[in-house]
Design an enzyme around this catalytic site. Structure first.
Site, PDB file in Angstrom:
ATOM      1  N   ARG A  50       0.389  -0.973  -0.121  1.00 19.01           N
ATOM      2  CA  ARG A  50      -0.330  -0.095  -0.054  1.00 19.01           C
ATOM      3  C   ARG A  50       1.110   1.040   0.114  1.00 19.01           C
ATOM      4  O   ARG A  50       0.205   2.617  -0.517  1.00 19.01           O
ATOM      5  CB  ARG A  50      -0.919  -0.114   1.180  1.00 19.01           C
ATOM      6  CG  ARG A  50      -1.794  -0.938   1.202  1.00 19.01           C
ATOM      7  CD  ARG A  50      -3.049  -0.934   2.462  1.00 19.01           C
ATOM      8  NE  ARG A  50      -2.139  -1.281   3.450  1.00 19.01           N
ATOM      9  CZ  ARG A  50      -2.469  -3.240   3.737  1.00 19.01           C
ATOM     10  NH1 ARG A  50      -2.971  -3.801   3.194  1.00 19.01           N
ATOM     11  NH2 ARG A  50      -1.830  -3.148   4.688  1.00 19.01           N
ATOM     12  N   ASP A 106       7.237   2.765  -3.363  1.00 22.67           N
ATOM     13  CA  ASP A 106       7.291   3.450  -2.298  1.00 22.67           C
ATOM     14  C   ASP A 106       9.062   4.182  -1.616  1.00 22.67           C
ATOM     15  O   ASP A 106       9.443   4.943  -2.513  1.00 22.67           O
ATOM     16  CB  ASP A 106       6.754   4.311  -0.680  1.00 22.67           C
ATOM     17  CG  ASP A 106       7.191   2.446  -0.019  1.00 22.67           C
ATOM     18  OD1 ASP A 106       7.765   1.445  -0.628  1.00 22.67           O
ATOM     19  OD2 ASP A 106       6.442   2.114   0.483  1.00 22.67           O
ATOM     20  N   ASP A 109      14.816  -0.360  -0.439  1.00 28.71           N
ATOM     21  CA  ASP A 109      15.786  -0.788   0.969  1.00 28.71           C
ATOM     22  C   ASP A 109      17.254  -1.587   0.565  1.00 28.71           C
ATOM     23  O   ASP A 109      18.269  -1.082   0.073  1.00 28.71           O
ATOM     24  CB  ASP A 109      15.141  -1.055   1.869  1.00 28.71           C
ATOM     25  CG  ASP A 109      15.993  -1.156   3.299  1.00 28.71           C
ATOM     26  OD1 ASP A 109      15.943  -1.796   3.854  1.00 28.71           O
ATOM     27  OD2 ASP A 109      15.535  -0.014   4.143  1.00 28.71           O
ATOM     28  N   SER A 110      16.924  -2.758   0.555  1.00 33.64           N
ATOM     29  CA  SER A 110      17.257  -3.793   0.377  1.00 33.64           C
ATOM     30  C   SER A 110      17.619  -4.468  -1.397  1.00 33.64           C
ATOM     31  O   SER A 110      18.963  -4.661  -1.888  1.00 33.64           O
ATOM     32  CB  SER A 110      16.880  -5.442   0.562  1.00 33.64           C
ATOM     33  OG  SER A 110      16.026  -5.822   0.277  1.00 33.64           O
ATOM     34  N   GLY A 111      16.671  -3.836  -2.100  1.00 40.02           N
ATOM     35  CA  GLY A 111      16.147  -3.789  -3.787  1.00 40.02           C
ATOM     36  C   GLY A 111      16.032  -5.115  -4.062  1.00 40.02           C
ATOM     37  O   GLY A 111      15.051  -5.477  -4.913  1.00 40.02           O
ATOM     38  N   THR A 113      12.613  -6.633  -3.126  1.00 39.47           N
ATOM     39  CA  THR A 113      11.362  -6.002  -3.711  1.00 39.47           C
ATOM     40  C   THR A 113      11.755  -6.143  -5.307  1.00 39.47           C
ATOM     41  O   THR A 113      10.114  -6.452  -5.970  1.00 39.47           O
ATOM     42  CB  THR A 113      10.725  -4.908  -2.837  1.00 39.47           C
ATOM     43  OG1 THR A 113      10.653  -5.728  -1.796  1.00 39.47           O
ATOM     44  CG2 THR A 113       9.099  -4.807  -3.545  1.00 39.47           C
ATOM     45  N   LEU A 114      11.980  -4.764  -5.632  1.00 41.70           N
ATOM     46  CA  LEU A 114      11.877  -4.659  -6.963  1.00 41.70           C
ATOM     47  C   LEU A 114      12.537  -5.096  -8.302  1.00 41.70           C
ATOM     48  O   LEU A 114      11.710  -5.195  -9.108  1.00 41.70           O
ATOM     49  CB  LEU A 114      12.150  -2.925  -7.310  1.00 41.70           C
ATOM     50  CG  LEU A 114      11.252  -1.423  -6.881  1.00 41.70           C
ATOM     51  CD1 LEU A 114      11.740  -0.233  -7.212  1.00 41.70           C
ATOM     52  CD2 LEU A 114      10.332  -2.047  -8.014  1.00 41.70           C
ATOM     53  N   ASP A 165       4.871   3.278   5.576  1.00 36.33           N
ATOM     54  CA  ASP A 165       4.679   2.591   7.201  1.00 36.33           C
ATOM     55  C   ASP A 165       5.658   2.433   8.720  1.00 36.33           C
ATOM     56  O   ASP A 165       6.530   1.374   7.538  1.00 36.33           O
ATOM     57  CB  ASP A 165       3.156   1.602   7.304  1.00 36.33           C
ATOM     58  CG  ASP A 165       3.498   0.433   6.650  1.00 36.33           C
ATOM     59  OD1 ASP A 165       3.967   0.202   5.003  1.00 36.33           O
ATOM     60  OD2 ASP A 165       3.403   0.333   6.968  1.00 36.33           O
ATOM     61  N   ARG A 171       1.449   6.510   7.380  1.00 34.63           N
ATOM     62  CA  ARG A 171       1.039   6.078   6.634  1.00 34.63           C
ATOM     63  C   ARG A 171      -0.045   7.786   6.096  1.00 34.63           C
ATOM     64  O   ARG A 171       1.012   8.728   4.989  1.00 34.63           O
ATOM     65  CB  ARG A 171       0.531   5.945   5.403  1.00 34.63           C
ATOM     66  CG  ARG A 171       0.651   3.384   5.680  1.00 34.63           C
ATOM     67  CD  ARG A 171      -0.274   3.292   4.463  1.00 34.63           C
ATOM     68  NE  ARG A 171       0.047   1.570   5.197  1.00 34.63           N
ATOM     69  CZ  ARG A 171       0.992   0.798   4.616  1.00 34.63           C
ATOM     70  NH1 ARG A 171       1.733   1.491   3.865  1.00 34.63           N
ATOM     71  NH2 ARG A 171       1.053   0.001   5.162  1.00 34.63           N
TER      72      ARG A 171
HETATM   73  P1  IMP Z   1      13.429  -3.993  -0.374  1.00 39.48           P
HETATM   74  O1  IMP Z   1      12.514  -4.849  -0.677  1.00 39.48           O
HETATM   75  O2  IMP Z   1      13.782  -4.119   0.852  1.00 39.48           O
HETATM   76  O3  IMP Z   1      14.156  -3.248  -1.204  1.00 39.48           O
HETATM   77  O4  IMP Z   1      12.093  -3.314   0.406  1.00 39.48           O
HETATM   78  C1  IMP Z   1      11.262  -2.334   0.223  1.00 39.48           C
HETATM   79  C2  IMP Z   1       9.975  -2.525   0.781  1.00 39.48           C
HETATM   80  O5  IMP Z   1       9.906  -2.550   1.691  1.00 39.48           O
HETATM   81  C3  IMP Z   1       8.931  -1.454   0.644  1.00 39.48           C
HETATM   82  O6  IMP Z   1       8.255  -1.268  -0.253  1.00 39.48           O
HETATM   83  C4  IMP Z   1       8.613  -1.030   2.152  1.00 39.48           C
HETATM   84  O7  IMP Z   1       7.783  -1.065   1.823  1.00 39.48           O
HETATM   85  C5  IMP Z   1       9.407  -0.906   3.317  1.00 39.48           C
HETATM   86  N1  IMP Z   1      10.371  -0.561   3.578  1.00 39.48           N
HETATM   87  C6  IMP Z   1      12.267  -0.387   3.401  1.00 39.48           C
HETATM   88  N2  IMP Z   1      12.389   0.604   4.374  1.00 39.48           N
HETATM   89  C7  IMP Z   1      11.281   1.357   4.819  1.00 39.48           C
HETATM   90  C8  IMP Z   1      10.676   2.443   5.258  1.00 39.48           C
HETATM   91  O8  IMP Z   1      11.818   3.085   6.020  1.00 39.48           O
HETATM   92  N3  IMP Z   1       9.991   2.537   5.707  1.00 39.48           N
HETATM   93  C9  IMP Z   1       8.883   2.206   5.434  1.00 39.48           C
HETATM   94  N4  IMP Z   1       8.603   1.090   4.723  1.00 39.48           N
HETATM   95  C10 IMP Z   1      10.344  -0.006   4.278  1.00 39.48           C
HETATM   96 MG    MG Z   2       6.131  -1.460   0.594  1.00 44.71          MG
END
Ligand code: IMP
Ligand code: MG
Length: 189
Positions: A50, A106, A109-111, A113-114, A165, A171
């Site tokens: 979301r 949004d 972070d680690s990357g 998800t994308l 969030d 949010r």
């Molecule tokens: P990744 O898969 O580690 O890149 O994380 C990305 C997902 O983690 C985003 O879609 C966010 O939902 C969540 N996320 C990562 N860092 C934050 C933060 O600082 N605040 C809120 N959500 C975060």
């Molecule tokens: Mg997210």
């Protein structure tokens, strides 16, 4: 002034990006997208629920082009920690084959998800796929991910607001603010 205002959540540390700065940057990104896709007949902005909802709704109003919007829901997080494993909770409805897709989240972070979602989307044969995120924490990347449209790079803070969030809270803030994680835990989450 947002800096002096009282936050509705006790766990907020401070404002990192004020509302007007976000609005300015989002407007620039939207115009850039409109320009880059001026020859596209099938442009889809695909947001991740979301967290990307506030961003995508603001962004698309600056994309002065025919376009459509769709959403997917994925999860990998609990509280402020990634699990590294990305689960698709609900899929998009559009058949994206032959479409110009911009995948929007949004924050990176680690990357994972994308990276994971874009691999899955590429299997569905869009005409093109680009990545867009409001925020990026480059120091946290664990996988290589190229963000084509980025709002802001930020240091390694956990942030909330403008759709982002912590355990579904925060949010609704119109700005991006850092979370005091010690306080958050002390307050019982
Ligand atoms: P990744 O898969 O580690 O890149 O994380 C990305 C997902 O983690 C985003 O879609 C966010 O939902 C969540 N996320 C990562 N860092 C934050 C933060 O600082 N605040 C809120 N959500 C975060
Ligand atoms: Mg997210």
């Amino acid at each position: 002034m947002e800096g002096d205002m009282e936050h509705p959540y006790q766990f907020i540390d401070r404002v990192i990006i004020p509302h007007d700065e976000i609005q300015q940057r989002v407007r620039t990104l939207g115009r850039q997208i409109a320009d880059d896709y001026r020859d596209s007949e099938r442009l889809l902005l695909l947001g991740l629920l979301r967290g990307a909802v506030v961003f995508i709704t603001d962004l698309m109003m600056h994309v002065n082009r025919p376009m459509t919007m769709d959403f997917m829901s994925v999860s990998s997080y609990s509280g402020s920690e990634t699990s590294g494993f990305v689960r698709i909770d609900s899929d998009h409805k559009t058949n994206i084959r032959g479409w110009d897709v911009i995948l929007i989240d949004d924050i990176v972070d680690s990357g994972y998800t994308l990276k994971t979602v874009s691999k899955l989307l590429l299997d569905r044969q869009p005409r093109s796929l680009k990545l867009c995120a409001l925020l990026d924490k480059p120091d946290r990347h664990q996988v290589d991910v190229k963000i084509d449209y980025l709002g802001f790079s930020i240091p390694d803070y956990f942030v909330v607001g403008y759709g982002l969030d912590i355990d579904e809270k925060g949010r609704n803030l119109p700005y991006i603010a850092s979370v005091d994680l010690d306080k958050y835990r002390k307050l019982g989450g």
